[in-house]
Design an enzyme around this catalytic site. Structure first.
Site, PDB file in Angstrom:
ATOM      1  N   HIS A   1       0.854  -1.192   0.000  1.00 30.92           N
ATOM      2  CA  HIS A   1       0.000   0.000   0.000  1.00 30.92           C
ATOM      3  C   HIS A   1       0.885   1.236   0.000  1.00 30.92           C
ATOM      4  O   HIS A   1       1.950   1.257   0.600  1.00 30.92           O
ATOM      5  CB  HIS A   1      -0.902   0.005   1.253  1.00 30.92           C
TER       6      HIS A   1
ATOM      7  N   ASP B   1      -7.931  -5.315  -0.102  1.00 35.70           N
ATOM      8  CA  ASP B   1      -8.362  -6.166  -1.220  1.00 35.70           C
ATOM      9  C   ASP B   1      -7.965  -7.627  -1.066  1.00 35.70           C
ATOM     10  O   ASP B   1      -8.370  -8.464  -1.880  1.00 35.70           O
ATOM     11  CB  ASP B   1      -7.768  -5.622  -2.529  1.00 35.70           C
TER      12      ASP B   1
HETATM   13  C1  SDX Z   1      -6.197   0.096  -2.887  1.00 36.36           C
HETATM   14  O1  SDX Z   1      -4.457   4.591  -1.923  1.00 36.36           O
HETATM   15  C2  SDX Z   1      -5.394   3.971  -1.351  1.00 36.36           C
HETATM   16  O2  SDX Z   1      -5.827   4.329  -0.270  1.00 36.36           O
HETATM   17  C3  SDX Z   1      -5.949   2.813  -2.113  1.00 36.36           C
HETATM   18  C4  SDX Z   1      -6.961   1.946  -1.371  1.00 36.36           C
HETATM   19  C5  SDX Z   1      -8.254   2.680  -1.114  1.00 36.36           C
HETATM   20  O3  SDX Z   1      -8.983   2.290  -0.183  1.00 36.36           O
HETATM   21  O4  SDX Z   1      -8.580   3.597  -1.915  1.00 36.36           O
HETATM   22  O5  SDX Z   1      -6.425   1.496  -0.132  1.00 36.36           O
HETATM   23  C6  SDX Z   1      -7.357   0.714  -2.209  1.00 36.36           C
HETATM   24  O6  SDX Z   1      -5.916   0.463  -4.004  1.00 36.36           O
HETATM   25  C7  SDX Z   1      -5.346  -0.887  -2.144  1.00 36.36           C
HETATM   26  C8  SDX Z   1      -4.104  -1.355  -2.982  1.00 36.36           C
HETATM   27  C9  SDX Z   1      -4.613  -2.470  -3.932  1.00 36.36           C
HETATM   28  N1  SDX Z   1      -3.505  -2.823  -4.905  1.00 36.36           N
HETATM   29  C10 SDX Z   1      -2.906  -3.996  -4.820  1.00 36.36           C
HETATM   30  O7  SDX Z   1      -3.067  -4.812  -3.914  1.00 36.36           O
HETATM   31  C11 SDX Z   1      -1.963  -4.256  -5.993  1.00 36.36           C
HETATM   32  C12 SDX Z   1      -0.632  -4.816  -5.463  1.00 36.36           C
HETATM   33  N2  SDX Z   1       0.081  -3.743  -4.733  1.00 36.36           N
HETATM   34  C13 SDX Z   1       0.965  -2.915  -5.449  1.00 36.36           C
HETATM   35  O8  SDX Z   1       0.800  -2.748  -6.805  1.00 36.36           O
HETATM   36  C14 SDX Z   1       1.491  -1.719  -4.669  1.00 36.36           C
HETATM   37  O9  SDX Z   1       1.759  -2.153  -3.396  1.00 36.36           O
HETATM   38  C15 SDX Z   1       0.613  -0.476  -4.592  1.00 36.36           C
HETATM   39  C16 SDX Z   1       0.230  -0.005  -5.948  1.00 36.36           C
HETATM   40  C17 SDX Z   1      -0.603  -0.757  -3.782  1.00 36.36           C
HETATM   41  C18 SDX Z   1       1.424   0.603  -3.896  1.00 36.36           C
HETATM   42  O10 SDX Z   1       2.472   0.903  -4.740  1.00 36.36           O
HETATM   43  P1  SDX Z   1       3.537   2.065  -4.351  1.00 36.36           P
HETATM   44  O11 SDX Z   1       3.165   2.767  -3.114  1.00 36.36           O
HETATM   45  O12 SDX Z   1       3.781   2.877  -5.563  1.00 36.36           O
HETATM   46  O13 SDX Z   1       4.772   1.241  -3.940  1.00 36.36           O
HETATM   47  P2  SDX Z   1       5.813   0.698  -4.953  1.00 36.36           P
HETATM   48  O14 SDX Z   1       5.108   0.143  -6.156  1.00 36.36           O
HETATM   49  O15 SDX Z   1       6.856   1.737  -5.161  1.00 36.36           O
HETATM   50  O16 SDX Z   1       6.389  -0.536  -4.142  1.00 36.36           O
HETATM   51  C19 SDX Z   1       7.446  -0.360  -3.233  1.00 36.36           C
HETATM   52  C20 SDX Z   1       8.306  -1.592  -3.417  1.00 36.36           C
HETATM   53  C21 SDX Z   1       8.661  -1.861  -4.879  1.00 36.36           C
HETATM   54  O17 SDX Z   1       9.891  -2.532  -4.874  1.00 36.36           O
HETATM   55  P3  SDX Z   1      11.234  -1.673  -5.276  1.00 36.36           P
HETATM   56  O18 SDX Z   1      10.980  -1.081  -6.662  1.00 36.36           O
HETATM   57  O19 SDX Z   1      11.353  -0.587  -4.229  1.00 36.36           O
HETATM   58  O20 SDX Z   1      12.345  -2.689  -5.252  1.00 36.36           O
HETATM   59  O21 SDX Z   1       7.549  -2.760  -3.002  1.00 36.36           O
HETATM   60  C22 SDX Z   1       7.372  -3.622  -4.112  1.00 36.36           C
HETATM   61  C23 SDX Z   1       7.611  -2.819  -5.363  1.00 36.36           C
HETATM   62  O22 SDX Z   1       8.096  -3.662  -6.425  1.00 36.36           O
HETATM   63  N3  SDX Z   1       5.971  -4.061  -4.052  1.00 36.36           N
HETATM   64  C24 SDX Z   1       5.561  -5.308  -4.215  1.00 36.36           C
HETATM   65  C25 SDX Z   1       4.162  -5.265  -4.017  1.00 36.36           C
HETATM   66  N4  SDX Z   1       3.792  -4.026  -3.773  1.00 36.36           N
HETATM   67  C26 SDX Z   1       4.909  -3.275  -3.799  1.00 36.36           C
HETATM   68  N5  SDX Z   1       6.223  -6.455  -4.500  1.00 36.36           N
HETATM   69  C27 SDX Z   1       5.459  -7.563  -4.587  1.00 36.36           C
HETATM   70  N6  SDX Z   1       4.115  -7.625  -4.419  1.00 36.36           N
HETATM   71  C28 SDX Z   1       3.442  -6.476  -4.133  1.00 36.36           C
HETATM   72  N7  SDX Z   1       2.132  -6.525  -3.971  1.00 36.36           N
END
Ligand code: SDX
Length: 427
Positions: A305, A362
């Site tokens: 998140h 989710d």
């Molecule tokens: C919702 O914003 C909100 O409030 C949203 C929400 C709401 O109520 O409105 O809470 C609802 O959207 C919840 C999130 C649902 N999405 C997912 O579950 C999809 C999977 N999660 C990711 O795509 C990700 O965690 C996000 C999009 C939710 C957050 O992404 P960020 O904040 O941009 O973080 P990031 O992508 O920069 O990740 C940080 C690191 C990265 O690694 P590095 O590049 O630093 O090496 O963590 C890794 C990412 O690759 N990472 C994951 C991961 N999520 C982040 N690695 C594996 N699996 C994951 N799920």
């Protein structure tokens, strides 16, 4: 009040006021930065940017805290109802019994959809994704409810707000009915907001439909958990659309479009599809390895998140609700065990620990929605149904802010400097 923030840009010393909220991080008010320095800030994902003042929802990502108008989500999920939370978000205070009754009655009086919109559905393919239908139908509402599109009129804003909250269950249920080839069911205002949605979705004219109180309570709680969440992507989309003066129906359609993305609200559908693809706990290590592999675009859906770097408090309630629904309905879907095991293994893995990746709202929601009988394609439509309350409350807060102006970010330009046109014969 904190001291001013001091900055030196291009050799020029500038100061900006620092503002404090009720709780949470201070903000550096940089509205005069460009005028004073000729430079922009640069924050593409808005990871360090506050876009507005808001009194609706507070999140402490490190502590896993979520408050709606000051009330913790865990208490609201246990004690309140979706209609009461809707009133709270819209009005700022918990309603009296009479206020809640009047509000619920007002909402119930807007649950029907203009009959011609049923024809609108028939233009879609039967296999259209419900979110595609929701985008289209909600955007089309401005063509049918033109008498509540003047955003300068507080009365029209209120009516449009009530219409949107009331009609989303009808619109979502009709999208489901259309996809399964069953006749649309009219609202039944003798039922609760959530009970009415269940009947419109799963009821058929051929026999009576009894709302299961356990399912009704669980779904109402799921709606509460999805109601609002500060300035997330879809809420920011609604605010940006609203800042141009677009009508509320168009703004909510924009929010639905943004929510559909798998990185946002589409994650509940993707998370359950992922859990079903994993199948058995034995295959979990393979998927955790993929999630950690930089060269593999796969991510654990329902994990991570932007704000929560601790357990999403909504996921805690969601997991507890799965247990209650499964026990009550006698459901024994192995996908829940797979989800629990995946959470356990991921949270003991250094990659997830270091990156502070926890289950989010989710991760478990699809397990319950599937047990209730919704197809995965309806999961994000349900998220949109519930989040409409937050979108509407945030939109009203923005529109009534006297300092509100059109949102218009700038950029760091990386294209070619000015150059002269060359006629095609000389290229
Ligand atoms: C919702 O914003 C909100 O409030 C949203 C929400 C709401 O109520 O409105 O809470 C609802 O959207 C919840 C999130 C649902 N999405 C997912 O579950 C999809 C999977 N999660 C990711 O795509 C990700 O965690 C996000 C999009 C939710 C957050 O992404 P960020 O904040 O941009 O973080 P990031 O992508 O920069 O990740 C940080 C690191 C990265 O690694 P590095 O590049 O630093 O090496 O963590 C890794 C990412 O690759 N990472 C994951 C991961 N999520 C982040 N690695 C594996 N699996 C994951 N799920």
């Amino acid at each position: 009040m904190a001291d001013n923030a001091k900055l030196q840009v291009a050799g020029k010393d500038v100061e900006f006021p620092v503002r404090s909220g009720t709780i949470g991080p201070d903000v550096v008010d940089i509205r005069k930065l460009y005028a004073q320095t000729g430079a922009f800030t640069y924050d593409p994902g808005f990871t360090s940017t506050a876009s507005c003042d808001s009194a609706l929802t507070y999140i402490d990502g490190d502590e896993g805290v979520l408050l709606h108008r000051g009330y913790p989500i865990g208490q609201l999920a246990e004690e309140s109802s979706f209609m009461e939370v809707a009133y709270l978000l819209l009005n700022g205070e918990l309603p009296s019994g009479e206020e809640l009754g009047n509000f619920t009655t007002t909402i119930s009086r807007h649950t029907m959809l203009h009959e011609q919109l049923a024809t609108f559905y028939r233009g879609f393919r039967r296999d259209a994704h419900p979110m595609a239908i929701m985008c289209g139908v909600v955007g089309a509402l401005s063509a049918f409810y033109h008498d509540s599109t003047d955003i300068t009129d507080p009365t029209q804003r209120t009516i449009a707000s009530h219409r949107l909250i009331a009609k989303m269950p009808t619109i979502a249920a009709m999208a489901y009915k259309y996809s399964v080839g069953q006749p649309f069911q009219y609202p039944d205002n003798s039922l609760s907001y959530t009970g009415n949605f269940l009947k419109m979705t799963f009821g058929v004219p051929a026999e009576p439909y009894e709302v299961n109180p356990v399912v009704e309570k669980a779904l109402d709680r799921i709606f509460i958990l999805h109601a609002d969440h500060e300035q997330n992507a879809s809420t920011s989309t609604v605010r940006l659309a609203g800042s141009s003066g677009a009508n509320p129906f168009a703004c909510m359609a924009a929010g639905i479009a943004c929510l559909w993305g798998p990185a946002h609200g589409g994650a509940n559908e993707a998370a359950l599809n992922m859990l079903r693809e994993i199948g058995t706990p034995e295959r979990i290590p393979e998927y955790i390895a993929r999630a950690k592999n930089k060269d593999d675009p796969f991510r654990l859906m329902g994990f991570g998140h932007r704000v929560y770097k601790n357990y999403d408090p909504r996921a805690t309630v969601m997991q507890k609700t799965v247990r209650e629904v499964f026990e009550s309905l006698g459901v024994n879907d192995p996908v829940f065990e797979t989800a629990l095991r995946l959470e356990e293994l991921a949270l003991s893995d250094d990659y997830f620990i270091e990156k502070k990746l926890f289950p989010n709202v989710d991760f478990y929601s699809g397990v319950i929605l599937s047990a209730i009988g919704f197809p995965t394609t309806m999961f994000t439509a349900l998220f949109a149904l519930a989040r409409t309350v937050g979108w509407v409350a945030q939109w009203n807060e923005m529109i009534s802010d006297p300092e509100q102006k059109i949102g218009r970010p700038r950029q760091l330009y990386t294209g070619p400097a000015q150059r002269d046109y060359v006629p095609v014969g000389q290229r």
